[in-house]
Write an enzyme that holds these catalytic residues in place. Structure first.
Site, PDB file in Angstrom:
ATOM      1  N   LYS A   4       0.822  -1.215   0.000  1.00 53.02           N
ATOM      2  CA  LYS A   4       0.000   0.000   0.000  1.00 53.02           C
ATOM      3  C   LYS A   4       0.849   1.255   0.000  1.00 53.02           C
ATOM      4  O   LYS A   4       0.457   2.273  -0.567  1.00 53.02           O
ATOM      5  CB  LYS A   4      -0.953   0.000   1.204  1.00 53.02           C
ATOM      6  N   LYS A  60      -6.311 -11.606  -7.826  1.00 54.88           N
ATOM      7  CA  LYS A  60      -7.525 -11.789  -7.028  1.00 54.88           C
ATOM      8  C   LYS A  60      -8.620 -10.806  -7.453  1.00 54.88           C
ATOM      9  O   LYS A  60      -8.330  -9.651  -7.778  1.00 54.88           O
ATOM     10  CB  LYS A  60      -7.117 -11.532  -5.562  1.00 54.88           C
ATOM     11  N   LYS A  99     -12.038  -5.037  -5.413  1.00 51.93           N
ATOM     12  CA  LYS A  99     -12.714  -3.791  -5.755  1.00 51.93           C
ATOM     13  C   LYS A  99     -11.745  -2.784  -6.366  1.00 51.93           C
ATOM     14  O   LYS A  99     -12.166  -1.821  -6.980  1.00 51.93           O
ATOM     15  CB  LYS A  99     -13.424  -3.215  -4.525  1.00 51.93           C
TER      16      LYS A  99
END
Ligand code: TRP
Length: 333
Positions: A116, A198, A201
């Site tokens: 991140k 994967k 969203k």
């Protein structure tokens, strides 16, 4: 709820995006199966969501809608404690204390932090760095035995255990040591436009949202990446796209892989892809309709999250008071 013989479960999802078919099949569907056998808390972790920038109105809407969708998926607010993280201030309070028992080096090694931080290179906040400590507080406050999460969260649960163990060994037994609970049968869905990553969203095109209307779902499946063969066969190595679609089809219909392969034997992808779309449309139709109905009932939703927060605060305060006493804080009351 205070049934001591039942093991306790805690899990949460960030309201940082729409709930997806992946969150349903990989998480929420399993939660529904656990609700009778375990003493469960399911949290909407809005405090985690603000570790990266969120639009305030969107965050607020998603937090409440996520609760409606939990209920529509079959989670019963009587059986489970369902609440919004920021309504229970004990999470932040315990998080501060646990942060003082967590090493800088441990947090630096977290894979998700590194990913991140790379993704949000212009906004690497202290919150993003200490996120796993807040997650440890979520889990330890409720003395959870099991934490259903995806593989990507295993490292955070391991860190939670380490923090708990450290605290227990300094101050005597305080926390239950939690374990990651990664269901073997839970389907792990991959992105429709890149079956090697994967379904998430953050890749909206390859991702089906729980609230997508039928025509949008059909379009996404018709566009799904496959391969240049014709056989509907499960082969993860060489046919990642078709294998993913088979996984989704089986999860949506309850059929076995063998049944699904037999059903589409001799038929091309042109038949198979829309069939998967239809199966998902039918699976999600009642969930979407029920979510819509619940989202319109603001008073009901408010009563659910108010009551959830009250029940959670009571449990959380017990642990927090114990911790505060052990570390040497003067009792306030
Ligand atoms: N970090 C989790 C995720 O991103 C969400 C989460 C926050 C969580 N607190 C938790 C999951 C506690 C399980 C238990 O998926």
């Amino acid at each position: 709820m205070a049934d001591q013989s039942k093991k306790r479960i805690f899990s949460g999802i960030q309201p940082s995006g729409e709930l997806t078919l992946g969150s349903y099949m990989g998480a929420i569907k399993n939660w529904v199966d656990l609700q009778d056998e375990y003493d469960c808390l399911y949290c909407i972790v809005d405090m985690h969501a603000i570790t990266v920038r969120q639009d305030p109105a969107t965050l607020r809407r998603r937090s409440v809608n996520q609760l409606a969708q939990y209920i529509a998926c079959g989670l019963d607010p009587q059986k489970n404690i369902m609440f919004i993280q920021s309504h229970v201030p004990q999470h932040a309070e315990l998080s501060w204390i646990l942060g003082c028992y967590t090493q800088f080096g441990e947090l630096s090694r977290m894979t998700q932090f590194k990913a991140k931080a790379a993704q949000h290179a212009d906004n690497i906040t202290a919150g993003l760095f200490t996120y796993p400590v807040l997650m440890a507080a979520d889990i330890l406050l409720y003395q959870a035995d099991l934490v259903p999460v995806g593989e990507d969260q295993r490292q955070h649960v391991e860190l939670t255990r380490d923090i708990a163990q450290r605290f227990n060994s300094v101050y005597s037994d305080t926390f239950v040591l939690p374990e990651a609970f990664i269901p073997k049968v839970g389907a792990r869905l991959m992105s429709l436009d890149d079956p090697t990553t994967k379904m998430s969203k953050s890749l909206p095109d390859g991702c089906v949202n729980l609230m997508d209307p039928p025509e949008v779902i059909m379009k996404k499946f018709k566009r799904a990446v496959t391969d240049c063969e014709t056989a509907v066969k499960f082969d993860k190595e060489n046919k990642a796209g078709i294998s993913n679609l088979l996984t989704i089809y089986c999860a949506a219909t309850g059929k076995t892989l063998a049944e699904a392969e037999a059903e589409f034997a001799g038929q091309g992808y042109g038949v198979f892809k829309p069939a998967v779309g239809e199966a998902v449309v039918e699976l999600l139709r009642p969930i979407r309709e029920e979510s819509q109905r619940i989202m319109d009932d603001k008073a009901y939703l408010e009563s659910v999250y108010q009551e959830g927060a009250e029940r959670a605060r009571r449990l959380a305060q017990k642990t927090l008071s114990k911790v505060q006493r052990k570390v040497g804080f003067v009792a306030a009351r």
